[in-house]
Write a protein that holds these residues in place. Structure first.
Motif, PDB file in Angstrom:
ATOM      1  N   MET A   1      34.085 -42.162  47.808  1.00 55.32           N
ATOM      2  CA  MET A   1      32.997 -42.775  48.558  1.00 55.32           C
ATOM      3  C   MET A   1      32.626 -41.886  49.739  1.00 55.32           C
ATOM      4  O   MET A   1      33.489 -41.499  50.525  1.00 55.32           O
ATOM      5  CB  MET A   1      33.411 -44.162  49.053  1.00 55.32           C
ATOM      6  CG  MET A   1      32.310 -44.930  49.742  1.00 55.32           C
ATOM      7  SD  MET A   1      32.890 -46.534  50.326  1.00 55.32           S
ATOM      8  CE  MET A   1      33.354 -47.297  48.764  1.00 55.32           C
ATOM      9  N   ALA A   2      31.351 -41.540  49.856  1.00 59.05           N
ATOM     10  CA  ALA A   2      30.905 -40.630  50.899  1.00 59.05           C
ATOM     11  C   ALA A   2      30.842 -41.340  52.245  1.00 59.05           C
ATOM     12  O   ALA A   2      30.601 -42.543  52.335  1.00 59.05           O
ATOM     13  CB  ALA A   2      29.544 -40.050  50.538  1.00 59.05           C
ATOM     14  N   THR A   3      31.026 -40.552  53.315  1.00 58.32           N
ATOM     15  CA  THR A   3      31.033 -41.088  54.673  1.00 58.32           C
ATOM     16  C   THR A   3      30.039 -40.340  55.536  1.00 58.32           C
ATOM     17  O   THR A   3      29.978 -39.110  55.511  1.00 58.32           O
ATOM     18  CB  THR A   3      32.441 -40.957  55.300  1.00 58.32           C
ATOM     19  OG1 THR A   3      33.372 -41.715  54.525  1.00 58.32           O
ATOM     20  CG2 THR A   3      32.455 -41.462  56.739  1.00 58.32           C
ATOM     21  N   VAL A   4      29.255 -41.085  56.313  1.00 63.91           N
ATOM     22  CA  VAL A   4      28.297 -40.498  57.243  1.00 63.91           C
ATOM     23  C   VAL A   4      28.644 -40.941  58.652  1.00 63.91           C
ATOM     24  O   VAL A   4      28.987 -42.101  58.892  1.00 63.91           O
ATOM     25  CB  VAL A   4      26.844 -40.907  56.890  1.00 63.91           C
ATOM     26  CG1 VAL A   4      26.661 -42.423  56.900  1.00 63.91           C
ATOM     27  CG2 VAL A   4      25.838 -40.242  57.826  1.00 63.91           C
ATOM     28  N   THR A  17      19.038 -46.126  60.157  1.00 60.80           N
ATOM     29  CA  THR A  17      19.720 -45.184  59.265  1.00 60.80           C
ATOM     30  C   THR A  17      21.100 -45.705  58.885  1.00 60.80           C
ATOM     31  O   THR A  17      21.519 -45.608  57.722  1.00 60.80           O
ATOM     32  CB  THR A  17      19.821 -43.802  59.925  1.00 60.80           C
ATOM     33  OG1 THR A  17      18.499 -43.318  60.200  1.00 60.80           O
ATOM     34  CG2 THR A  17      20.537 -42.803  59.036  1.00 60.80           C
ATOM     35  N   ALA A  18      21.806 -46.269  59.842  1.00 57.30           N
ATOM     36  CA  ALA A  18      23.114 -46.851  59.549  1.00 57.30           C
ATOM     37  C   ALA A  18      22.981 -47.986  58.538  1.00 57.30           C
ATOM     38  O   ALA A  18      23.769 -48.090  57.586  1.00 57.30           O
ATOM     39  CB  ALA A  18      23.767 -47.354  60.838  1.00 57.30           C
ATOM     40  N   ARG A  19      21.968 -48.831  58.710  1.00 56.82           N
ATOM     41  CA  ARG A  19      21.749 -49.941  57.775  1.00 56.82           C
ATOM     42  C   ARG A  19      21.493 -49.424  56.360  1.00 56.82           C
ATOM     43  O   ARG A  19      22.035 -49.935  55.381  1.00 56.82           O
ATOM     44  CB  ARG A  19      20.551 -50.781  58.221  1.00 56.82           C
ATOM     45  CG  ARG A  19      20.780 -51.647  59.444  1.00 56.82           C
ATOM     46  CD  ARG A  19      19.640 -52.654  59.580  1.00 56.82           C
ATOM     47  NE  ARG A  19      19.758 -53.434  60.802  1.00 56.82           N
ATOM     48  CZ  ARG A  19      18.914 -53.370  61.821  1.00 56.82           C
ATOM     49  NH1 ARG A  19      17.885 -52.531  61.778  1.00 56.82           N
ATOM     50  NH2 ARG A  19      19.079 -54.134  62.880  1.00 56.82           N
ATOM     51  N   LEU A  20      20.628 -48.402  56.258  1.00 58.75           N
ATOM     52  CA  LEU A  20      20.265 -47.887  54.942  1.00 58.75           C
ATOM     53  C   LEU A  20      21.479 -47.308  54.218  1.00 58.75           C
ATOM     54  O   LEU A  20      21.710 -47.613  53.042  1.00 58.75           O
ATOM     55  CB  LEU A  20      19.154 -46.840  55.084  1.00 58.75           C
ATOM     56  CG  LEU A  20      18.612 -46.257  53.781  1.00 58.75           C
ATOM     57  CD1 LEU A  20      17.118 -45.996  53.895  1.00 58.75           C
ATOM     58  CD2 LEU A  20      19.318 -44.948  53.408  1.00 58.75           C
ATOM     59  N   PHE A  21      22.251 -46.477  54.900  1.00 61.91           N
ATOM     60  CA  PHE A  21      23.419 -45.874  54.252  1.00 61.91           C
ATOM     61  C   PHE A  21      24.444 -46.948  53.878  1.00 61.91           C
ATOM     62  O   PHE A  21      25.081 -46.860  52.822  1.00 61.91           O
ATOM     63  CB  PHE A  21      24.050 -44.819  55.164  1.00 61.91           C
ATOM     64  CG  PHE A  21      23.395 -43.466  55.072  1.00 61.91           C
ATOM     65  CD1 PHE A  21      23.965 -42.455  54.310  1.00 61.91           C
ATOM     66  CD2 PHE A  21      22.206 -43.205  55.724  1.00 61.91           C
ATOM     67  CE1 PHE A  21      23.364 -41.204  54.208  1.00 61.91           C
ATOM     68  CE2 PHE A  21      21.591 -41.968  55.640  1.00 61.91           C
ATOM     69  CZ  PHE A  21      22.163 -40.963  54.880  1.00 61.91           C
ATOM     70  N   LEU A  22      24.588 -47.957  54.712  1.00 65.57           N
ATOM     71  CA  LEU A  22      25.506 -49.045  54.407  1.00 65.57           C
ATOM     72  C   LEU A  22      25.028 -49.813  53.182  1.00 65.57           C
ATOM     73  O   LEU A  22      25.825 -50.120  52.269  1.00 65.57           O
ATOM     74  CB  LEU A  22      25.615 -49.976  55.625  1.00 65.57           C
ATOM     75  CG  LEU A  22      26.826 -50.904  55.721  1.00 65.57           C
ATOM     76  CD1 LEU A  22      28.129 -50.126  55.718  1.00 65.57           C
ATOM     77  CD2 LEU A  22      26.705 -51.762  56.980  1.00 65.57           C
ATOM     78  N   ASP A  23      23.727 -50.098  53.118  1.00 65.02           N
ATOM     79  CA  ASP A  23      23.154 -50.823  51.979  1.00 65.02           C
ATOM     80  C   ASP A  23      23.316 -50.054  50.677  1.00 65.02           C
ATOM     81  O   ASP A  23      23.391 -50.662  49.601  1.00 65.02           O
ATOM     82  CB  ASP A  23      21.668 -51.100  52.218  1.00 65.02           C
ATOM     83  CG  ASP A  23      21.405 -52.166  53.262  1.00 65.02           C
ATOM     84  OD1 ASP A  23      22.363 -52.890  53.617  1.00 65.02           O
ATOM     85  OD2 ASP A  23      20.248 -52.269  53.728  1.00 65.02           O
ATOM     86  N   ARG A  24      23.371 -48.716  50.774  1.00 64.42           N
ATOM     87  CA  ARG A  24      23.439 -47.900  49.568  1.00 64.42           C
ATOM     88  C   ARG A  24      24.867 -47.451  49.235  1.00 64.42           C
ATOM     89  O   ARG A  24      25.062 -46.516  48.466  1.00 64.42           O
ATOM     90  CB  ARG A  24      22.492 -46.709  49.701  1.00 64.42           C
ATOM     91  CG  ARG A  24      21.037 -47.170  49.757  1.00 64.42           C
ATOM     92  CD  ARG A  24      20.017 -46.065  49.858  1.00 64.42           C
ATOM     93  NE  ARG A  24      18.667 -46.628  49.939  1.00 64.42           N
ATOM     94  CZ  ARG A  24      17.562 -45.916  50.100  1.00 64.42           C
ATOM     95  NH1 ARG A  24      17.641 -44.583  50.186  1.00 64.42           N
ATOM     96  NH2 ARG A  24      16.380 -46.511  50.165  1.00 64.42           N
ATOM     97  N   GLY A  25      25.837 -48.140  49.812  1.00 59.91           N
ATOM     98  CA  GLY A  25      27.217 -47.988  49.370  1.00 59.91           C
ATOM     99  C   GLY A  25      28.053 -46.960  50.080  1.00 59.91           C
ATOM    100  O   GLY A  25      29.204 -46.729  49.695  1.00 59.91           O
ATOM    101  N   TRP A  26      27.522 -46.329  51.119  1.00 56.94           N
ATOM    102  CA  TRP A  26      28.299 -45.333  51.857  1.00 56.94           C
ATOM    103  C   TRP A  26      29.216 -46.000  52.871  1.00 56.94           C
ATOM    104  O   TRP A  26      28.985 -47.127  53.304  1.00 56.94           O
ATOM    105  CB  TRP A  26      27.361 -44.392  52.591  1.00 56.94           C
ATOM    106  CG  TRP A  26      26.749 -43.321  51.731  1.00 56.94           C
ATOM    107  CD1 TRP A  26      26.138 -43.482  50.529  1.00 56.94           C
ATOM    108  CD2 TRP A  26      26.668 -41.928  52.039  1.00 56.94           C
ATOM    109  NE1 TRP A  26      25.683 -42.287  50.058  1.00 56.94           N
ATOM    110  CE2 TRP A  26      25.990 -41.303  50.966  1.00 56.94           C
ATOM    111  CE3 TRP A  26      27.091 -41.150  53.111  1.00 56.94           C
ATOM    112  CZ2 TRP A  26      25.743 -39.942  50.933  1.00 56.94           C
ATOM    113  CZ3 TRP A  26      26.835 -39.783  53.085  1.00 56.94           C
ATOM    114  CH2 TRP A  26      26.183 -39.188  52.007  1.00 56.94           C
ATOM    115  N   THR A  27      30.235 -45.262  53.275  1.00 60.68           N
ATOM    116  CA  THR A  27      31.006 -45.624  54.459  1.00 60.68           C
ATOM    117  C   THR A  27      30.258 -45.065  55.664  1.00 60.68           C
ATOM    118  O   THR A  27      29.863 -43.906  55.681  1.00 60.68           O
ATOM    119  CB  THR A  27      32.422 -45.038  54.405  1.00 60.68           C
ATOM    120  OG1 THR A  27      33.130 -45.669  53.321  1.00 60.68           O
ATOM    121  CG2 THR A  27      33.176 -45.278  55.705  1.00 60.68           C
TER     122      THR A  27
END
Length: 250
Positions: A1-4, A17-27
């Protein structure tokens, strides 16, 4: 699992941006000067960390707490609107400390782990004021132009070690705090010298114009997502209807 890891997540571009990456399965490691747990939905893939990009110790603590990451998004920044002659040199230093040196410091802190793995992405959020000149934004523009130049040279370096570097360029964004922050930093509109008052009126009217093309926070989030996930993404990614129009006309 990728992390940003994203800086400046308390509002605007960083929060979306945090919401979008969270919604798309990233840590997601969402950082801000004063952490707030109520801004983002609770998730076992979310960590909210304190981070002041102007403080070396704060950066070190945040990067250590974050652990290995795959993408760094440098979004933290402050706005400023006033005549050059009315901008105290201390304020100029504050702008560069956050917008420019803060970005560079975060790259210094994270790049060694990217180099060791031979992989990673750096995304630096700047502004379309670097593409078109506006009055009363000299210090802010200079700080963002410096990040663009840094990023362009950095991209050539990081390409040699398997790491990508990108610049996201948002346009005018009424749903962020830029205009409010600019007013707040000047203390009051009257802090702008009277000779420049007509320009200030025009600039604040431009920020408030609801009919002109604008950049939404989700436009920026999508541009950051493309930079992070698309190996073919260009170095520069304009974000928002006005930004795309400006880039097309350039």
């Amino acid at each position: 699992m990728a992390t940003v890891l994203i800086t400046g997540c308390s509002s605007g571009f960083g929060l979306e941006t945090a919401r979008l990456f969270l919604d798309r399965g990233w840590t997601v490691v969402a950082t801000m000067r004063t952490p707030r747990e109520d801004l983002l939905p609770a998730s076992d893939r979310l960590r909210i960390l304190p981070l002041d990009v102007t403080d070396a110790d704060s950066i070190a603590r945040a990067v250590e707490a974050a652990g290995p990451i795959d993408v760094l998004v440098n979004n933290a920044g402050i706005g400023w609107l006033n005549a050059a002659e009315a901008t105290p040199i201390g304020m100029v230093r504050d702008i560069f400390e956050t917008n420019t040196l803060g970005t560079i410091a975060m790259v210094h802190a994270v790049l060694p782990q990217f180099r060791a793995r031979g992989a990673g992405v750096i995304v630096n959020v700047t502004s379309t004021v670097t593409m078109a000149t506006f009055p009363l934004l000299s210090a802010y523009t200079a700080s963002k132009v410096a990040v663009n130049a840094f990023s362009e040279a950095l991209a050539l370096e990081t390409a040699q070690i398997g790491v990508r570097t990108h610049i996201v360029l948002p346009g005018r964004a009424p749903d962020t705090r830029f205009a409010d922050n600019a007013r707040g930093h000047t203390g009051a509109d009257t802090a702008i010298p009277e000779a420049y008052a007509p320009l200030a009126t025009q600039m604040f009217a431009m920020f408030a114009d609801a009919d002109a093309p604008v950049t939404r926070a989700d436009d920026v989030a999508e541009a950051v997502w493309r930079a992070a996930t698309d190996p073919a993404a260009p170095l520069r990614l304009p974000a928002g209807a006005d930004a795309l129009a400006l880039a097309a006309a350039a």
